[in-house]
Design a protein around this motif. Sequence first.
Motif, short mmCIF file in Angstrom:
data_model
loop_
_atom_site.label_atom_id
_atom_site.label_comp_id
_atom_site.label_asym_id
_atom_site.label_seq_id
_atom_site.Cartn_x
_atom_site.Cartn_y
_atom_site.Cartn_z
N LEU A 14 0.85 -1.18 0.00
CA LEU A 14 0.00 0.00 0.00
C LEU A 14 0.89 1.23 0.00
CD1 LEU A 14 -2.53 -1.22 2.67
CD2 LEU A 14 -2.76 -1.33 0.19
N GLY A 15 0.92 1.94 -1.10
CA GLY A 15 1.78 3.11 -1.19
C GLY A 15 1.12 4.34 -0.62
N GLY A 16 1.94 5.35 -0.35
CA GLY A 16 1.41 6.61 0.17
C GLY A 16 0.74 7.40 -0.93
N CYS A 17 0.03 8.43 -0.53
CA CYS A 17 -0.65 9.24 -1.53
C CYS A 17 0.29 10.34 -2.01
CB CYS A 17 -1.92 9.89 -0.94
SG CYS A 17 -1.59 11.05 0.40
N SER A 18 -0.04 10.89 -3.16
CA SER A 18 0.75 12.00 -3.69
C SER A 18 -0.19 13.15 -4.00
CB SER A 18 1.50 11.58 -4.95
OG SER A 18 0.59 11.19 -5.96
N CYS A 19 0.34 14.34 -3.98
CA CYS A 19 -0.48 15.51 -4.24
C CYS A 19 0.06 16.24 -5.46
CB CYS A 19 -0.46 16.45 -3.03
SG CYS A 19 -1.04 15.67 -1.51
N PRO A 56 0.59 6.38 7.16
CA PRO A 56 0.19 4.99 6.94
C PRO A 56 -0.20 4.31 8.24
CG PRO A 56 2.58 5.25 6.77
CD PRO A 56 2.00 6.63 6.84
N THR A 57 -1.12 3.39 8.14
CA THR A 57 -1.55 2.63 9.31
C THR A 57 -0.46 1.66 9.73
OG1 THR A 57 -2.53 0.84 8.01
CG2 THR A 57 -3.93 2.75 8.48
N ALA A 58 -0.63 1.11 10.91
CA ALA A 58 0.35 0.14 11.40
C ALA A 58 0.43 -1.06 10.47
CB ALA A 58 -0.02 -0.30 12.82
N PHE A 59 -0.73 -1.50 9.96
CA PHE A 59 -0.71 -2.67 9.07
C PHE A 59 -0.03 -2.34 7.74
CE2 PHE A 59 -2.54 -5.53 5.86
CZ PHE A 59 -2.19 -6.74 6.43
N GLU A 60 -0.23 -1.13 7.24
CA GLU A 60 0.45 -0.74 6.00
C GLU A 60 1.97 -0.71 6.20
OE1 GLU A 60 -3.07 2.05 4.04
OE2 GLU A 60 -1.49 2.96 5.25
N LYS A 61 2.39 -0.21 7.35
CA LYS A 61 3.83 -0.22 7.65
C LYS A 61 4.34 -1.66 7.75
CE LYS A 61 3.82 4.17 10.23
NZ LYS A 61 4.01 4.78 11.57
N ALA A 62 3.55 -2.52 8.38
CA ALA A 62 3.94 -3.92 8.52
C ALA A 62 4.06 -4.59 7.15
CB ALA A 62 2.93 -4.67 9.39
N THR A 63 3.12 -4.26 6.26
CA THR A 63 3.15 -4.82 4.91
C THR A 63 4.41 -4.41 4.17
OG1 THR A 63 0.72 -4.74 4.84
CG2 THR A 63 1.85 -5.01 2.75
N GLN A 64 4.79 -3.16 4.31
CA GLN A 64 5.99 -2.66 3.65
C GLN A 64 7.25 -3.31 4.23
OE1 GLN A 64 5.51 1.54 4.15
NE2 GLN A 64 3.91 1.71 2.59
N LEU A 65 7.29 -3.47 5.55
CA LEU A 65 8.43 -4.11 6.18
C LEU A 65 8.53 -5.58 5.75
CD1 LEU A 65 8.10 -2.60 9.75
CD2 LEU A 65 10.08 -2.32 8.24
N HIS A 66 7.38 -6.24 5.65
CA HIS A 66 7.38 -7.63 5.21
C HIS A 66 7.92 -7.75 3.79
CE1 HIS A 66 5.42 -11.09 3.18
NE2 HIS A 66 5.91 -11.72 4.23
N ALA A 67 7.51 -6.82 2.92
CA ALA A 67 8.00 -6.83 1.55
C ALA A 67 9.52 -6.64 1.51
CB ALA A 67 7.32 -5.74 0.73
N GLN A 68 10.03 -5.77 2.37
CA GLN A 68 11.48 -5.57 2.45
C GLN A 68 12.17 -6.85 2.93
OE1 GLN A 68 10.91 -1.68 4.76
NE2 GLN A 68 12.84 -1.28 3.72
N GLU A 90 5.70 -7.12 14.99
CA GLU A 90 5.44 -6.24 16.13
C GLU A 90 4.36 -5.21 15.80
OE1 GLU A 90 9.27 -4.64 16.96
OE2 GLU A 90 10.01 -6.46 17.94
N LEU A 91 4.30 -4.78 14.54
CA LEU A 91 3.28 -3.81 14.14
C LEU A 91 1.93 -4.47 13.87
CD1 LEU A 91 5.36 -1.51 11.75
CD2 LEU A 91 4.31 -0.84 13.91
N ALA A 92 1.96 -5.72 13.44
CA ALA A 92 0.71 -6.44 13.12
C ALA A 92 0.78 -7.83 13.75
CB ALA A 92 0.52 -6.52 11.61
N PRO A 93 0.65 -7.91 15.07
CA PRO A 93 0.87 -9.19 15.77
C PRO A 93 -0.13 -10.29 15.44
CG PRO A 93 0.00 -7.51 17.26
CD PRO A 93 0.34 -6.80 15.98
#
Length: 267
Positions: A14-19, A56-68, A90-93
């Motif tokens: 889930l990517g961040g938004c852009s303006c 980003p939500t905690a789950f979005e951060k967790a998703t990005q960390l998992h991808a890394q 830790e972010l999405a237990p």
Amino acid sequence: MRRFFVLSIATTLLGGCSCQGTSGQSSSSIDAGPASPQQVSPPQAVQPPPAPPREPTAFEKATQLHAQGRLSGESGNFEQALTFFQQAHELAPEWPLPVYDTGLTYILMGDIPKALGFYEQVDKMAPEGFSDTKRVIECLRREKAGRVPKGTFRKFIDAMRSKDQESFEKKLEELTRTAPNFYPAWRELISYGKDLDEQDRRLAKALALKPDAESKGELLIYKSTLLRRRGKEEEARKLLQSLVEDPQSTKNTVIRAKEALTFTLPP
């Protein structure tokens, strides 16, 4: 028959938004001399400032960390992968996937006891089953107990990564020679049998090795398919119906047996 071990589960990042910025405005006018007091230009509309990016939500951060973590693991940096998976957990237990991939990473590192511990943790998080966790647990327990040679499951993963069917079959056949009690290899080899008799022998071998409940159900459903190919429709139907009614059958076994009764066999 589908392959036994799921090496990868699709993950959507889930990517961040852009303006978007606002474009400059141009205007033209006719020089009509000095403006009179009545000739006052209308006020320009004030553009609101761009909204700040959403946190980003905690789950979005967790998703990005998992991808890394996945990327690190694919490049062979297992220690870094484990760090990313731990941070994601830790972010999405309650999300099983980072724990699942932690277990897989330890398999690739050759640490079966640690891998088993993490897969058992996944099984507690998802008692109904998550991917092939229950089957992996059974295989790892047998390897830890010395019932199959050390490193067998790691070799099986390598076989599952084969890009062509010929290489896959050869690696499986090698596993049946070096680890004859490793039932997943026999299970995968069934469909490669040159005729129904050979497929029946391989299926019987896999069943004789007392596989986990999920694999046993799939093997018996496959057996019903072989019965049909021999023209034994009624025997195949009885076998499927027994799986549906057996209280020891897993949820997935019951679902697949019902599907086979409804769509595979004639009414």
